[in-house]
Scaffold this active site. Structure first.
Site, short mmCIF file in Angstrom:
data_model
loop_
_atom_site.label_atom_id
_atom_site.label_comp_id
_atom_site.label_asym_id
_atom_site.label_seq_id
_atom_site.Cartn_x
_atom_site.Cartn_y
_atom_site.Cartn_z
N LYS A 1 110.57 -5.75 35.11
CA LYS A 1 110.43 -7.05 35.95
C LYS A 1 110.08 -6.77 37.20
O LYS A 1 110.35 -5.84 38.07
CB LYS A 1 111.76 -7.64 35.85
CG LYS A 1 111.72 -8.86 36.03
CD LYS A 1 111.90 -9.45 34.51
CE LYS A 1 111.80 -11.04 34.60
NZ LYS A 1 111.70 -11.56 33.31
N ASP B 1 107.00 -15.40 34.40
CA ASP B 1 108.55 -15.72 34.29
C ASP B 1 108.69 -17.08 35.17
O ASP B 1 107.76 -17.76 35.30
CB ASP B 1 108.94 -14.57 34.75
CG ASP B 1 110.65 -14.58 34.79
OD1 ASP B 1 111.02 -14.62 33.45
OD2 ASP B 1 111.55 -14.66 35.63
N THR C 1 107.84 -18.97 22.56
CA THR C 1 109.15 -18.84 22.53
C THR C 1 109.84 -20.01 22.00
O THR C 1 110.95 -19.77 21.38
CB THR C 1 109.60 -19.03 24.27
OG1 THR C 1 108.77 -18.14 24.98
CG2 THR C 1 110.90 -18.72 24.62
N ALA D 1 117.54 -24.31 29.85
CA ALA D 1 117.28 -24.53 31.32
C ALA D 1 117.45 -23.15 32.11
O ALA D 1 117.31 -22.01 31.59
CB ALA D 1 118.34 -25.63 31.94
N ALA E 1 116.98 -20.03 26.81
CA ALA E 1 117.46 -19.76 28.40
C ALA E 1 117.96 -18.32 28.49
O ALA E 1 118.68 -17.80 27.74
CB ALA E 1 118.33 -20.83 28.76
N1 LIG Z 1 108.54 -19.64 29.35
C1 LIG Z 1 108.80 -18.61 28.19
O1 LIG Z 1 108.07 -18.29 27.64
C2 LIG Z 1 110.18 -18.11 28.38
C3 LIG Z 1 110.49 -17.04 27.62
C4 LIG Z 1 111.83 -16.59 27.36
C5 LIG Z 1 112.86 -17.16 28.18
N2 LIG Z 1 112.61 -18.32 28.97
C6 LIG Z 1 113.66 -18.95 29.52
O2 LIG Z 1 113.80 -20.47 28.84
C7 LIG Z 1 114.28 -21.07 30.04
C8 LIG Z 1 113.28 -22.29 30.39
O3 LIG Z 1 112.04 -21.70 30.46
P1 LIG Z 1 110.61 -22.64 30.85
O4 LIG Z 1 109.65 -22.01 30.89
O5 LIG Z 1 110.82 -23.85 30.10
O6 LIG Z 1 111.20 -23.01 32.41
P2 LIG Z 1 110.78 -24.58 33.26
O7 LIG Z 1 111.05 -24.36 34.52
O8 LIG Z 1 109.39 -25.20 32.49
O9 LIG Z 1 111.90 -25.81 32.66
C9 LIG Z 1 113.26 -25.60 32.90
C10 LIG Z 1 113.87 -27.00 33.00
O10 LIG Z 1 115.19 -26.85 32.93
C11 LIG Z 1 115.49 -28.04 33.60
N3 LIG Z 1 117.06 -27.84 34.50
C12 LIG Z 1 117.14 -26.75 35.47
N4 LIG Z 1 118.45 -26.63 35.71
C13 LIG Z 1 118.95 -27.75 34.86
C14 LIG Z 1 120.20 -27.90 34.76
N5 LIG Z 1 121.27 -27.22 35.31
N6 LIG Z 1 120.63 -28.71 33.74
C15 LIG Z 1 119.64 -29.32 33.06
N7 LIG Z 1 118.16 -28.96 33.11
C16 LIG Z 1 117.91 -28.42 34.10
C17 LIG Z 1 114.31 -28.26 34.55
O11 LIG Z 1 114.41 -29.45 35.31
C18 LIG Z 1 113.14 -27.92 33.91
O12 LIG Z 1 112.68 -29.19 33.16
C19 LIG Z 1 114.46 -20.14 31.35
O13 LIG Z 1 115.75 -19.73 31.33
C20 LIG Z 1 113.51 -19.20 30.97
O14 LIG Z 1 114.01 -18.01 31.53
C21 LIG Z 1 111.30 -18.94 28.86
#
Ligand SMILES: NC(=O)c1ccc[n+]([C@@H]2O[C@H](COP(=O)([O-])OP(=O)(O)OC[C@H]3O[C@@H](n4cnc5c(N)ncnc54)[C@H](O)[C@@H]3O)[C@@H](O)[C@H]2O)c1
Length: 346
Positions: free
Chosen positions: A72, A111, A146, A233, A255
């Site tokens: 990471k 990420d 994902t 989230a 998440a």
């Molecule tokens: N993008 C990927 O391919 C991927 C891969 C593996 C894991 N993840 C995990 O999935 C999760 C989402 O990733 P993403 O790429 O969609 O991120 P992103 O930033 O696009 O979306 C996150 C969303 O969550 C919302 N949010 C933040 N805090 C919140 C809360 N307390 N309550 C409700 N909503 C809230 C934000 O407003 C946003 O709309 C993260 O934990 C990330 O680490 C993502």
């Protein structure tokens, strides 16, 4: 004791920001794991994140049966100020310098805080980068994959709970409608699931309306009367307090870092609530990136590997039930076994 093979911390030549690259393990192959560009009160908090998240990547790859190790990168941005475009490029080039100096021991990807276009900038300096845009030969945005993998995990949970993987008519609560959560919500709506959703960003209500989903405030959704809660989230949503409030039969979603502390998995188990480890349900993006960019599978073959997350979840839930312990324990046992034997699934 440091559990990691190598941790590099270097002040960026251009940005003067600390670039932290943690390589947890290369036992199964060169390490991979995304670049987190995030604000921290102190850069040492970023180091803590890098150490924890890189170990998580080792387990993620091992359980997915991929020949990659865990790593990471974290760049700790100072709080209260976003870098402008030029400063962002400086940070990305500083990151690329550090990664290139590792000579292929580690490759990065997107990420929290970074995406495919940032990987294009890193790719100007080093070949050790995943998920560049398709025009540059990369596999692009990982979030649709994902979301697809999370759907596969949810189907496996559905089969466990109801004897059939179809989610038609099942009630699911999705926390977070970002890149992954929104894609997953669309997939679930198309499958006929009855959705309740939330996001801290009120603009996401529009998507809820489009999908015919109910909307709850972020503070209320964990206690929703649904079949499955789907964390998509940020932040550790499962705590001693929130687990006591849950009314669902399972929690599974993409998440990262859903558990505030590892013992919360036992609390969920004690309440008879199935919890699928986040690094299993959220593995679709890395499975697709590694399968297409390293193993040169075509998109359909890579998608089949992502869908196989359902088989992994089936296996983990079976193992957990047989031994009377948590799916979290089944997953960490499987990861440890694959790391020690260097084995891949049959
Ligand atoms: N993008 C990927 O391919 C991927 C891969 C593996 C894991 N993840 C995990 O999935 C999760 C989402 O990733 P993403 O790429 O969609 O991120 P992103 O930033 O696009 O979306 C996150 C969303 O969550 C919302 N949010 C933040 N805090 C919140 C809360 N307390 N309550 C409700 N909503 C809230 C934000 O407003 C946003 O709309 C993260 O934990 C990330 O680490 C993502």
């Amino acid at each position: 004791m440091l559990d990691h093979e190598q941790v590099t911390i270097r002040t960026g030549r251009r940005s003067r920001l600390p670039v932290i690259v943690a390589v947890h393990s290369t036992a199964l192959g060169p390490a991979a794991g995304g670049l987190r560009l995030w604000h921290y009160p102190d850069w040492r908090d970023g180091l803590t994140d890098a150490l924890r998240l890189s170990a998580g990547m080792t387990a993620k790859f091992a359980v997915a049966g991929l020949s990659s190790g865990g790593g990471k990168t974290v760049v700790a941005l100072p709080e209260g100020r976003e870098p402008n475009d030029g400063e962002r490029r400086d940070v990305l080039h500083d990151v690329a310098d550090v990664i290139d100096s590792l000579g292929g021991m580690y490759a990065t990807g997107p990420d929290v805080g970074t995406g495919a276009e940032d990987m294009a900038v890193i790719g100007e300096t080093t070949p050790h980068v995943f998920c560049r845009p398709a025009r540059l030969g990369g596999s692009g945005d990982s979030s649709p994959h994902t979301a697809r993998g999370a759907l596969a995990a949810l189907r496996a949970v559905g089969r466990r709970l109801y004897g059939t993987p179809t989610l038609d008519g099942r009630r699911l609560a999705i926390i977070g409608l970002g890149r992954v959560g929104a894609g997953l919500a669309r997939l679930l709506a198309a499958e006929g699931a009855v959705l309740t959703v939330t996001d801290v960003d009120p603009a996401k209500r529009e998507l809820a309306g489009e999908l015919g989903a109910g909307w709850l405030a972020p503070g209320d959704i964990l206690a929703a009367d649904v079949d499955i809660v789907v964390p998509a989230a940020l932040g550790s949503v499962l705590t001693r307090r929130t687990v006591a409030e849950l009314r669902c039969r399972a929690v599974a979603g993409p998440a990262n870092d859903q558990l505030a502390t590892p013992d919360v998995a036992d609390l969920l188990h004690g309440r008879g609530i199935i919890w699928v480890p986040d690094y299993v349900a959220g593995a679709g993006g890395v499975i697709n990136a590694v399968s297409t960019e390293l193993n040169h599978l075509d998109p359909d073959e890579a998608a089949a590997r992502v869908d196989a997350i359902a088989d992994t979840v089936d296996h983990l839930l079976d193992t957990a039930q047989r031994h009377g312990h948590t799916p979290a324990r089944a997953a960490s046992d499987l990861a440890r076994h694959r790391l020690h034997t260097g084995s891949r699934p049959a």
